[in-house]
Design a protein around this motif. Structure first.
Motif, PDB file in Angstrom:
ATOM      1  N   UNK A 118      18.876  82.799  28.798  1.00 46.69           N
ATOM      2  CA  UNK A 118      19.475  82.165  27.598  1.00 46.69           C
ATOM      3  C   UNK A 118      18.602  81.017  27.109  1.00 46.69           C
ATOM      4  N   UNK A 121      16.348  82.379  24.864  1.00 40.32           N
ATOM      5  CA  UNK A 121      16.992  82.999  23.711  1.00 40.32           C
ATOM      6  C   UNK A 121      17.218  84.488  23.866  1.00 40.32           C
ATOM      7  N   UNK A 123      19.554  86.943  24.640  1.00 44.10           N
ATOM      8  CA  UNK A 123      21.007  87.086  24.801  1.00 44.10           C
ATOM      9  C   UNK A 123      21.387  88.329  25.626  1.00 44.10           C
ATOM     10  N   UNK A 124      20.810  89.471  25.274  1.00 48.09           N
ATOM     11  CA  UNK A 124      21.182  90.725  25.953  1.00 48.09           C
ATOM     12  C   UNK A 124      20.847  90.652  27.444  1.00 48.09           C
ATOM     13  N   UNK A 127      23.298  88.480  29.304  1.00 51.13           N
ATOM     14  CA  UNK A 127      24.572  89.169  29.586  1.00 51.13           C
ATOM     15  C   UNK A 127      24.406  90.152  30.743  1.00 51.13           C
ATOM     16  N   UNK A 192      29.363  85.362  24.544  1.00 54.43           N
ATOM     17  CA  UNK A 192      27.995  85.653  24.099  1.00 54.43           C
ATOM     18  C   UNK A 192      27.959  86.894  23.216  1.00 54.43           C
ATOM     19  N   UNK A 193      28.761  87.895  23.590  1.00 55.36           N
ATOM     20  CA  UNK A 193      28.759  89.152  22.823  1.00 55.36           C
ATOM     21  C   UNK A 193      29.252  88.950  21.393  1.00 55.36           C
ATOM     22  N   UNK A 194      30.135  87.973  21.189  1.00 60.42           N
ATOM     23  CA  UNK A 194      30.626  87.712  19.826  1.00 60.42           C
ATOM     24  C   UNK A 194      29.804  86.620  19.137  1.00 60.42           C
ATOM     25  N   UNK A 195      28.692  86.253  19.754  1.00 59.95           N
ATOM     26  CA  UNK A 195      27.759  85.320  19.110  1.00 59.95           C
ATOM     27  C   UNK A 195      28.160  83.858  19.205  1.00 59.95           C
ATOM     28  N   UNK A 198      24.842  80.588  21.224  1.00 58.51           N
ATOM     29  CA  UNK A 198      23.435  80.683  20.800  1.00 58.51           C
ATOM     30  C   UNK A 198      22.531  79.985  21.810  1.00 58.51           C
ATOM     31  N   UNK A 199      21.242  80.143  21.606  1.00 57.67           N
ATOM     32  CA  UNK A 199      20.282  79.558  22.547  1.00 57.67           C
ATOM     33  C   UNK A 199      20.453  78.046  22.681  1.00 57.67           C
ATOM     34  N   UNK A 200      20.786  77.393  21.564  1.00 56.90           N
ATOM     35  CA  UNK A 200      20.937  75.943  21.596  1.00 56.90           C
ATOM     36  C   UNK A 200      22.102  75.503  22.470  1.00 56.90           C
ATOM     37  N   UNK A 201      22.987  76.448  22.802  1.00 55.47           N
ATOM     38  CA  UNK A 201      24.117  76.117  23.686  1.00 55.47           C
ATOM     39  C   UNK A 201      23.904  76.681  25.094  1.00 55.47           C
ATOM     40  N   UNK A 202      22.661  76.770  25.489  1.00 58.06           N
ATOM     41  CA  UNK A 202      22.334  77.305  26.824  1.00 58.06           C
ATOM     42  C   UNK A 202      22.986  76.483  27.922  1.00 58.06           C
TER      43      UNK A 202
END
Lengths: 230, 121
Positions: A118, A121, A123-124, A127, A192-195, A198-202
């Motif tokens: 994360x 960045x 995301x997949x 998860x 994460x799956x619903x967005x 984001x990376x900024x909230x790692x």
């Protein structure tokens, strides 16, 4: 001569005031720019550490006391079977517990890889690692449930004797912590799956990771102190 | 008039894509760590766990059994806290908070043990 010095001092004071005003304006401009940005909804703190992260560390510090108390109780009562029945050491299955320990240890690796993903960045991939961590945690819980039912079959229940009570209280509390961790992991996957992450909230993932690693670190203690040392 | 491209975009698709601002630093990102380092640390931990499990089969009961196990356990604890929990790279305040909790926990054990000894429980 005196007038010159006074004027210099006044000029210096004015310059300082101007500088302070400018800095205050810059700070409010920065705050205004991020006011609607959820990625920057945390406050600037004196420690330089965000409040949620600091809170998690304080919580983990207090959790040390909880498990310290439980481990202490076990160590004091581990040979106490005055009420009859076997002690935990009589019924341990070290091979099974060793596999469970290894599984939980590897879940810490997958967790830290999720945090790393994360932060890049990805995301997949994050998860994927989080689901892997949850599955490994589920395997550990499955092993613990199996171990508990074998112990009960062999005559060591929660109320059999003081040693049994201390053992089940300690390992049961740890199992509950692992289960809560699995819920946190799966919730993070869904968010994460619903967005929503984001990376900024790692840092949100990192905080979940801190909890998970703590659960692992406590098991490192339990495995050695409770299972391996007779 | 709605653009066709805009209509085909969905939140799920957006969540799968890499961050659109690659240069933006993530919160709490640790520059010093890499996945390879984490894997190496995990291998070391796995080897230490295997040696822990093997040790009671090699030596008999007693201090020779107990102390190496406690030392390996402590090293594993510190490695996980330092690398996986990032204490090595984070603020020292966090290290102090965590290890203070741990010291207090050890104090709880010593106090309980002392109480049991004194009152003969």
């Amino acid at each position: 001569m005196t007038d010159t010095t006074t004027n210099e001092r006044l000029a210096a004071a004015e310059a300082l005031e101007q500088r302070a005003g400018k800095e205050a304006a810059e700070r409010s401009a920065v705050a205004g720019a991020y006011a609607d940005d959820p990625a920057h909804d945390h406050h600037i703190t004196n420690t330089g550490i965000s409040n949620p992260k600091l809170a998690m560390w304080v919580f983990l510090g207090s959790e040390c006391l909880l498990f310290g108390g439980l481990i202490s109780t076990f160590l004091l009562y581990k040979n106490n079977n005055l009420a009859g029945g076997p002690t935990p050491h009589d019924v341990y299955d070290i091979e099974l517990t060793s596999i469970s320990s290894f599984v939980l240890l590897m879940s810490s690796l997958t967790m830290v890889l999720a945090v790393s993903a994360i932060q890049r960045g990805e995301q997949a991939r994050m998860r994927l690692w989080l689901v892997s961590t949850a599955l490994l945690g589920g395997t550990f819980i499955g092993g613990q449930a199996y171990e508990f039912q074998v112990f009960v079959k062999e005559g060591l229940g929660f109320t059999t004797n003081s040693a049994g009570s201390a053992f089940f209280a300690l390992t049961g509390f740890h199992g509950v912590h692992v289960t809560i961790g699995i819920v946190m992991l799966l919730s993070t996957v869904i968010l994460s799956a619903v967005g929503r992450i984001p990376r900024a909230r790692a840092e949100a993932v990192e905080i979940v990771g801190l909890y998970w690693h703590f659960v692992d670190i406590v098991w490192v203690l339990i495995f050695t102190v409770v299972y391996l040392i007779p | 008039m709605t653009d066709a491209t805009t209509v085909t975009e969905s939140p799920t698709t957006a969540a799968d894509e890499p961050d659109p601002v690659p240069d933006h630093p993530a919160e709490g990102a640790h520059e010093h760590t890499s996945d390879k380092l984490y894997i190496r640390v995990a291998i070391v931990l796995a080897i230490m766990t295997a040696s822990e499990v093997a040790w009671p089969y090699i030596v008999d009961d007693g201090p020779v059994l107990m102390f190496p196990l406690l030392i390996v356990m402590s090293i594993k604890f510190v490695i996980i806290a330092s690398f996986f929990m990032h204490l090595r790279f984070d603020s020292k305040v966090l290290t102090r908070i965590f290890y203070t909790g741990l010291l207090l926990a050890a104090g709880v054990y010593v106090a309980a043990l002392f109480t049991f000894q004194v009152f003969g429980i």
